[in-house]
Scaffold this active site. Structure first.
Site, PDB file in Angstrom:
ATOM      1  N   GLU A  37     -24.883  -5.041   3.487  1.00  0.00           N
ATOM      2  CA  GLU A  37     -24.310  -3.711   3.316  1.00  0.00           C
ATOM      3  C   GLU A  37     -23.155  -3.852   2.317  1.00  0.00           C
ATOM      4  OE1 GLU A  37     -22.779  -1.784   6.849  1.00  0.00           O
ATOM      5  OE2 GLU A  37     -22.190  -0.028   5.672  1.00  0.00           O
ATOM      6  N   ARG A 262     -25.700 -16.563  14.128  1.00  0.00           N
ATOM      7  CA  ARG A 262     -24.733 -16.374  13.038  1.00  0.00           C
ATOM      8  C   ARG A 262     -23.960 -17.655  12.822  1.00  0.00           C
ATOM      9  NH1 ARG A 262     -23.636 -10.795  12.440  1.00  0.00           N
ATOM     10  NH2 ARG A 262     -21.801 -11.000  11.139  1.00  0.00           N
ATOM     11  N   LYS A 272     -16.815  -8.841   7.581  1.00  0.00           N
ATOM     12  CA  LYS A 272     -16.290  -8.133   6.407  1.00  0.00           C
ATOM     13  C   LYS A 272     -15.175  -7.182   6.808  1.00  0.00           C
ATOM     14  CE  LYS A 272     -20.701  -7.470   4.675  1.00  0.00           C
ATOM     15  NZ  LYS A 272     -21.445  -6.283   4.943  1.00  0.00           N
TER      16      LYS A 272
HETATM   17  P1  ATP Z   1     -20.165  -8.322   8.643  1.00  0.00           P
HETATM   18  O1  ATP Z   1     -19.738  -8.090  10.053  1.00  0.00           O
HETATM   19  O2  ATP Z   1     -19.445  -9.433   8.000  1.00  0.00           O
HETATM   20  O3  ATP Z   1     -20.174  -7.065   7.833  1.00  0.00           O
HETATM   21  P2  ATP Z   1     -22.932  -7.970   8.816  1.00  0.00           P
HETATM   22  O4  ATP Z   1     -23.958  -8.723   9.577  1.00  0.00           O
HETATM   23  O5  ATP Z   1     -22.647  -6.581   9.213  1.00  0.00           O
HETATM   24  O6  ATP Z   1     -21.648  -8.852   8.780  1.00  0.00           O
HETATM   25  P3  ATP Z   1     -24.444  -7.442   6.489  1.00  0.00           P
HETATM   26  O7  ATP Z   1     -23.953  -7.044   5.164  1.00  0.00           O
HETATM   27  O8  ATP Z   1     -25.185  -6.461   7.288  1.00  0.00           O
HETATM   28  O9  ATP Z   1     -23.202  -7.998   7.284  1.00  0.00           O
HETATM   29  O10 ATP Z   1     -25.246  -8.805   6.400  1.00  0.00           O
HETATM   30  C1  ATP Z   1     -26.311  -9.087   5.536  1.00  0.00           C
HETATM   31  C2  ATP Z   1     -27.112 -10.197   6.147  1.00  0.00           C
HETATM   32  O11 ATP Z   1     -26.294 -11.346   6.357  1.00  0.00           O
HETATM   33  C3  ATP Z   1     -27.649  -9.794   7.487  1.00  0.00           C
HETATM   34  O12 ATP Z   1     -29.001 -10.182   7.579  1.00  0.00           O
HETATM   35  C4  ATP Z   1     -26.790 -10.528   8.463  1.00  0.00           C
HETATM   36  O13 ATP Z   1     -27.471 -10.804   9.645  1.00  0.00           O
HETATM   37  C5  ATP Z   1     -26.412 -11.785   7.687  1.00  0.00           C
HETATM   38  N1  ATP Z   1     -25.150 -12.334   8.159  1.00  0.00           N
HETATM   39  C6  ATP Z   1     -23.968 -11.710   8.242  1.00  0.00           C
HETATM   40  N2  ATP Z   1     -23.033 -12.511   8.787  1.00  0.00           N
HETATM   41  C7  ATP Z   1     -23.639 -13.683   9.047  1.00  0.00           C
HETATM   42  C8  ATP Z   1     -23.222 -14.914   9.611  1.00  0.00           C
HETATM   43  N3  ATP Z   1     -21.973 -15.102  10.032  1.00  0.00           N
HETATM   44  N4  ATP Z   1     -24.123 -15.911   9.724  1.00  0.00           N
HETATM   45  C9  ATP Z   1     -25.386 -15.736   9.298  1.00  0.00           C
HETATM   46  N5  ATP Z   1     -25.847 -14.601   8.765  1.00  0.00           N
HETATM   47  C10 ATP Z   1     -24.995 -13.583   8.634  1.00  0.00           C
HETATM   48 MG    MG Z   2     -22.892  -4.658   8.917  1.00  0.00          MG
END
Ligand code: ATP
Ligand code: MG
Length: 557
Positions: A37, A262, A272
């Site tokens: 995102e 994760r 983020k």
């Molecule tokens: P954040 O909370 O940092 O925004 P998110 O999962 O909401 O994390 P996204 O932008 O939706 O962030 O993530 C894109 C991809 O990266 C998704 O498939 C998510 O599962 C993966 N991802 C995010 N954080 C991690 C992590 N700590 N370890 C492994 N994969 C991750």
């Molecule tokens: Mg997200």
């Protein structure tokens, strides 16, 4: 990446599933996607997902798309889109297609109409508060909204009017009609669309309604004919919904969602939203502050794409949550930089040394190796003269017996130069040592003595007359708590010593022309890279070397 640098990723349960699907001819080719995102910069956790998705595509001759999951217009920004593109490229991955979930707003809308026509979705007028109330709990079933049995015609009409922008935000929701008594709360008539009159960075004001993540994600995967949709464990409970939607609408494919743990790194935050908070509250100097666990921060700190890919290989992919030690990441970069960094000498906390018996005005050019093992990295010449700088720490007034560096009467080797012996020192009015007086042995040029006399310590130095001044930034972990995200207010656990700025460092003159993509080892003090943003000459310490001095000194105290 050259063939010899390339390390094959170790296998894992996801790779095994994929291999089976290829062997059984369930799929002819593999298609994955990385779906960030664009609401912030990518962090080291995303690197794990990138390496997994793109790595699988690379290793199984498949394809991986980069897809921006842009369905929350208020939180998203083109700045983040561009930063994410840069980061993925920097990690040396290539996508097949670059897509946006917003590319699918029309088909998503059409599929929603299809669901309504099948009696599988309805327009609900409950407020957010009421929806929460009606949803039930883990132990109690939910109850049906009075709108659950609205007629198909009425639903179609209301949904069309939602789309036309007739209603205010929050007035209606489109919900899937699944099961209000499901033990899985995600299946209790989840929202599919909400009204939000927000400007979207790509679709402008075309859409007053936006699809929800769970509805968007599976259909976007299906439209792109993703074979394996890899996501993190928190989506495990959403998988029944993912499958439900794809069973109910006629998409060209039904991808398989597989969840993995994760990445959680000790003393770090990988969210983020929380990283954004650090930026907004000025705890750090932007998303690419070298202390940040963002890809752009790590890059500015001097991490290489190879080291991050290596780290992701080392930590592996499992279904079990665990915390990774910072040392694992640091070892990946150390090993990589040990191979590639150009060796130089730089004095971080300078102490002046005058070599009494060295001829005034004489300058010698000595030859230094750019890498101790790699002949092909060549040599350079360094100037030696009567006045030099050494590290403050390499002198002790009252040195313990086994302190192998300078103290009055002790002899040490100057790297590439001579043996010197300290004969005296000068203090200022505050009692601080400001200069050492030494003598040198002209017979020891190059660092060995013809009489076989051995010295245990070798220290680095720079010629005072030739040295250039620079600022050096040393970093420590950003948090003092091993799991800051678990605490009530993570900002209370910021490490006040996460940044040490040294303003008067003395470096070899060649570093005046350092390039921002060249990695240096300042002998004995660590790996450094020139800061990519500063106007003045500034170096960031990527990571320390394994400190043999600390070990030696400890043994001897
Ligand atoms: P954040 O909370 O940092 O925004 P998110 O999962 O909401 O994390 P996204 O932008 O939706 O962030 O993530 C894109 C991809 O990266 C998704 O498939 C998510 O599962 C993966 N991802 C995010 N954080 C991690 C992590 N700590 N370890 C492994 N994969 C991750
Ligand atoms: Mg997200």
């Amino acid at each position: 990446m050259s063939a010899e640098d390339e390390k094959i990723a170790p296998t894992n349960f996801i790779r095994n599933i994929i291999q089976d699907d290829l062997d059984s001819a369930k799929h002819q080719a593999i298609q994955t996607r990385f779906p960030p995102e664009p609401n912030g910069y990518l962090h080291i956790g995303h690197a794990k997902s990138i390496c997994l998705n793109f790595g699988i595509a690379e290793d199984f001759a498949g394809k991986c798309n980069l897809r921006f999951d842009d369905t929350n217009p208020e939180k998203e920004d083109i700045e983040y889109v561009n930063a994410i593109i840069d980061d993925v490229k920097w990690l040396k991955f290539d996508w097949d297609k670059l897509q946006y979930s917003s590319d699918y707003f029309q088909p998503l809308y059409d599929y929603a109409i299809e669901l309504i026509k099948q009696g599988k979705a309805y327009v609900d007028s409950l407020s957010a508060e009421e929806i929460r109330e009606y949803r039930g709990t883990l132990t109690e079933p939910g109850k049906a909204s009075p709108d659950r049995n609205r007629s198909i015609e009425e639903n179609l009409d209301l949904f069309a009017r939602m789309r036309a922008g007739e209603f205010e935000d929050g007035k209606y929701l489109l919900r899937a009609k699944i099961d209000m008594a499901s033990p899985n709360i995600n299946m209790r008539d989840p929202a599919l669309y909400r009204i939000k009159k927000a400007h979207h960075q790509r679709t402008g004001d075309d859409w007053p309604i936006y699809p929800m993540y769970d509805y968007t994600h599976c259909i976007s995967d299906a439209i792109e004919e993703i074979t394996h949709s890899l996501c993190t464990l928190e989506f495990e409970d959403h998988r029944p919904l993912y499958d439900w939607v794809l069973d109910e609408v006629k998409t060209p494919a039904h991808p398989r969602q597989i969840e993995f743990a994760r990445l959680q790194l000790k003393y770090t935050i990988t969210s983020k939203r929380k990283l954004n908070q650090l930026v907004i509250d000025n705890h750090v100097d932007g998303w690419d502050d070298p202390r940040m666990p963002t890809i752009s921060g790590l890059r500015r700190r001097g991490y290489t794409p190879e080291s991050i890919r290596d780290f992701c290989n080392r930590i592996g992919v499992t279904k079990k949550d665990s915390f990774i030690e910072v040392a694992v990441l640091e070892n990946s970069i150390r090993e990589d930089l040990n191979e590639r960094a150009v060796r130089v000498m730089g004095v971080l906390r300078p102490l002046k040394v005058t070599i009494k018996n060295y001829p005034d005005g004489q300058v010698e050019e000595l030859t230094a190796k750019n890498h101790p093992q790699k002949e092909e990295m060549g040599t350079r010449s360094i100037n030696f003269s009567k006045v030099i700088y050494i590290e403050r720490d390499d002198f002790m007034e009252d040195a313990p017996k086994k302190f192998f560096r300078l103290s009055v009467g002790r002899e040490v080797r100057l790297r590439y130069a001579y043996y010197i012996t300290c004969t005296d020192f000068v203090k200022d009015d505050n009692g601080e040592v400001i200069e050492l007086i030494c003598s040198y042995d002209p017979e020891t040029k190059g660092g060995s003595s013809p009489d076989g006399r051995k010295v245990k310590g070798t220290i680095h130095w720079v010629s005072a007359e030739h040295a250039i001044d620079a600022q050096v930034n040393l970093y420590d972990r950003l948090f003092t708590h091993p799991n800051p995200a678990s605490t009530e207010d993570f900002s209370e656990h910021l490490n006040p010593e996460s940044l040490t700025v040294l303003e008067n460092c003395k470096l070899e003159p060649a570093l005046a022309d350092a390039r921002i993509d060249t990695h240096y080892q300042f002998e004995r003090t660590g790996y450094f890279i020139k800061d990519s943003k500063a106007d003045n000459l500034m170096f960031n310490r990527t990571v320390t070397l394994r400190d043999t001095w600390a070990k030696l000194d400890k043994q001897n105290q």
